[in-house]
Motif scaffolding. Structure first.
Motif, PDB file in Angstrom:
ATOM      1  N   MET B 218       0.834  -1.205   0.000  1.00  0.00           N
ATOM      2  CA  MET B 218       0.000   0.000   0.000  1.00  0.00           C
ATOM      3  C   MET B 218       0.869   1.256   0.000  1.00  0.00           C
ATOM      4  O   MET B 218       0.595   2.225  -0.712  1.00  0.00           O
ATOM      5  N   ARG B 221       2.555   1.634  -3.519  1.00  0.00           N
ATOM      6  CA  ARG B 221       1.571   2.081  -4.521  1.00  0.00           C
ATOM      7  C   ARG B 221       1.173   3.534  -4.315  1.00  0.00           C
ATOM      8  O   ARG B 221       0.952   4.256  -5.273  1.00  0.00           O
ATOM      9  N   LEU B 222       1.082   3.926  -3.052  1.00  0.00           N
ATOM     10  CA  LEU B 222       0.646   5.298  -2.758  1.00  0.00           C
ATOM     11  C   LEU B 222       1.562   6.301  -3.440  1.00  0.00           C
ATOM     12  O   LEU B 222       1.136   7.393  -3.816  1.00  0.00           O
ATOM     13  N   GLN B 224       2.904   5.693  -6.246  1.00  0.00           N
ATOM     14  CA  GLN B 224       2.827   5.343  -7.676  1.00  0.00           C
ATOM     15  C   GLN B 224       4.147   4.786  -8.178  1.00  0.00           C
ATOM     16  O   GLN B 224       4.532   4.959  -9.330  1.00  0.00           O
TER      17      GLN B 224
END
Lengths: 343, 343, 343
Positions: B218, B221-222, B224
């Motif tokens: 998470m 991904r946050l 990107q």
């Protein structure tokens, strides 16, 4: 009894309108979580400035956030006793959803067909998501197989709605003001324009994501979807939690950035099938097939009809169905949608 | 091919400027997630009122949020085919980032050196993060080892940039208006001022955090950051996902609150090494060594140069390198940075 | 030593006031995370428009977000060396907390009793949460058993505060302006009014959630609660991380939506016990017993006193204590609170 037992097949009737609880105000928090849960990178949903250059007031929330929020509200009324989620059709995104908007959902029963075994039936609903101005932001048809609660209840008259196989390009609603004439391909991440995609072309999105319990539960709760199969490991004999099909939709759509970075906004949902269940530990991959192309009236804006296939394990090598016309056992999702792309 | 294969060593040239996709507008959502993913408690990044008392308009986003967002954008262009992330230098935070700001990244290639095996080379880039006003909020140099795609490509002329071993105190940029004269030590959580820290002092931050797959994915991904090694458990033979080095940086920095609660803002990055890979199940701990002290022109504001060492398993007892000068196998991170502290 | 060793029993004295670090500004990000971490659906905390219809300016943050934020700040000062969290009393929510508010916490020591073994003692504190206007938004009494650091320290005079067993209905503070006369039961999700609940009635909330490590750690960090037992798997011999009791409170309260969708706001905390520890893999379920009913001065607003019991594994069939008056080993939480409900 105070708790919600959900509706059974005999509880639905043609023309019935169901206002779903609970309205939800969305914020930058939902966007940040979406970016944490999925490898989402489409620039229009990432940057206020990019969205302004495309003619919007600021960056909307991802179209699939709107879809999941609207969908989640319907679960306690439509699919709590559902045996299977059978299909989607005639989906259209009508208005962008911005931070600060409040969404609610209303469904109308448009079809009913009791199964020959007398134990269940198929319910068709048209669901609309509305914002705080009572504007429809999203609509789609979904049909589910629902158990009967009382096997002695009489079968309703069979009504099967006529549903378009594809949303016609002229029925797609392009957000007011959308304009791709000043589109910045460098900031968007890829150079490919509408003209660069050919019908029949297949794009392997390369990357894979191995799914974790905590992530799919957080995602599913975020949409206030409370179907117990997603959360309670004691619910199935094998101790597995079934992953919300929408989690796979969002994961695959986000993975499709790699090759479709400019397929910015989803505007139509032609159909969709959750071909096989997804469980924690599965590594989700995706490919896309270009099914059709269309022009739109908006400046610089074209539309692509895309088949997004999510699968697990080995690559199905673009063969999502077996020779018998059944889904390959590794295929998780078959989603047919329209997206807008700069010309 | 529509998908991004990443750049290979022969695709870089001295002076090349790469504008990275995708710009990103940040909000309170990113802050909340940062607080959920790391035990971050520095008061300046937690409370608008505390930040106002320190002369800022409101609470900025954590300096490492700015770093990760800027860094994440460079991954598809710089490190998709990287074999190793070799080092950092000359990092400076130039402007606080506030909710509502939009960040983008630009890198310039400042050094190239093909390895003697002819199969890979080292690429040096200076990356700048810019906000929506085109102000540089952050800059740093990073060098990575990148594979060659075409082994027959000629070796470029070797250029190795001269990089400062340490950002000189007079080159540190203190945010405009920063003023620690009314600093509230009680609300900040500790009493220790700049004068209380001595060069050579070592601080064990005591606490440990056992890492989970869902959390590091998470986090990554946050920002990107889509490097597949972090997400796809089938990518390595051992089925492990390699944890983004920045996750360890943020975890260690947050743990360092315990003993360095007043080391509020990071203003310089002198160097850094991801000494060993980190995997799920590792329990991350940290200690800090005070390397240097400096005064600044801002009222009540001093600077500390700190070596932050993250390690797993047993405590390395402040010995992060072996007698041979190699990193202890339990050491995950060796980060050399400047932070500002009230006098 | 720069790090915080926590306070020991001998460090507390009657009348002592402790201002806790670190103030925290909350936003829509915290709300989104709350919705992702718990199946929270109470409409007043989900929709600005729904809250406005109920007389509030907009949707506040969940009462338990306020509780957790205020509570989390007290951990480094009150419970870092605690052996056990013994109880809660006299809890009242005094002001809604809105996005943009900044919360801090202050505790006063109101009771002390050294245990007969001379190794620990019980500390009673009254904690208040304040917003940026220095208004008290929440107050409660908590008592914990704390180890002595110096066994030779003299025992303090025993002071055991007189605590109300129940917050009297006339002492409950209903948020200014709250008005349920235009309450929309359809949007709220259930039809049950205050009059539909009977004292003695028990409601099985049906659903269960299997707990994951990543989720409870993210939740606990979000409240800046840094007690190491929740994060460090090497801390206990069995390698388990103890789950923050507040995570179970929020999970059970969210599950109680199913049957208590209209018990919108928590206004009083009469008592609470974390009956047994909760670990990852436990499936949390909940039931509620209606303990009392009361009227309030606010238009259309009644109050229910509820016992919320969370348990794991098999259903305790509404028997949360054994014949010997001890908690059933599967019971995790026994929470006695007041909530407001439309008449």
């Amino acid at each position: 009894m105070k708790t919600n037992p959900g509706r059974f097949f005999e509880d639905y009737s043609i023309g019935q309108v169901i206002e779903h609880a609970v309205p939800r105000t969305v914020s930058g928090g939902e966007r940040a979580l979406y970016h944490a849960l999925y490898p989402a990178r489409h620039a229009l949903y990432s940057s206020d400035e990019f969205a302004e250059t495309c003619g919007l007031e600021k960056s909307p929330l991802d179209d699939l956030i709107a879809f999941h929020v609207v969908f989640g509200k319907t679960v306690p009324d439509i699919s709590l006793n559902a045996v299977a989620n059978l299909g989607y059709a005639e989906g259209r995104w009508l208005k962008p959803v911005y931070p600060g908007d409040t969404l609610r959902s209303v469904s109308e029963v448009i079809g009913l067909k009791q199964n020959s075994n007398g134990k269940s039936g198929v319910v068709y609903v048209r669901t609309r998501g509305l914002n705080q101005y009572d504007e429809v932001v999203l609509e789609y048809v979904r049909w589910v197989m629902v158990r009967k609660g009382n096997l002695d209840a009489p079968a309703p008259e069979t009504v099967i709605p006529e549903l378009a196989k594809v949303v016609a390009p002229e029925d797609l609603v392009i957000p007011e003001g959308l304009d791709f004439l000043r589109y910045n391909f460098t900031l968007a991440g890829e150079e490919h324009r509408w003209a660069d995609y050919e019908v029949g072309e297949k794009i392997d999105h390369v990357d894979g994501v191995t799914i974790e319990e905590a992530e799919h539960m957080m995602a599913t709760r975020l949409w206030q979807n409370t179907a117990k199969v997603h959360f309670d490991a004691t619910n199935r004999e094998d101790g597995k939690r079934l992953i919300y099909g929408g989690h796979v939709i969002s994961m695959a759509r986000a993975l499709s950035f790699n090759g479709l970075a400019n397929a910015q906004m989803i505007v139509g949902l032609n159909g969709g099938a959750h071909a096989n269940p997804c469980f924690t530990g599965d590594t989700v991959r995706a490919y896309t097939e270009v099914l059709d192309k269309a022009e739109t009236a908006a400046p610089g804006v074209g539309a692509l009809r895309l088949r997004l296939v999510a699968y697990k394990h080995g690559a199905p090598e673009f063969a999502y169905k077996t020779d018998e016309g059944k889904y390959h056992p590794d295929v998780l999702l078959d989603l047919d949608y329209w997206a807008v792309v700069p010309l």
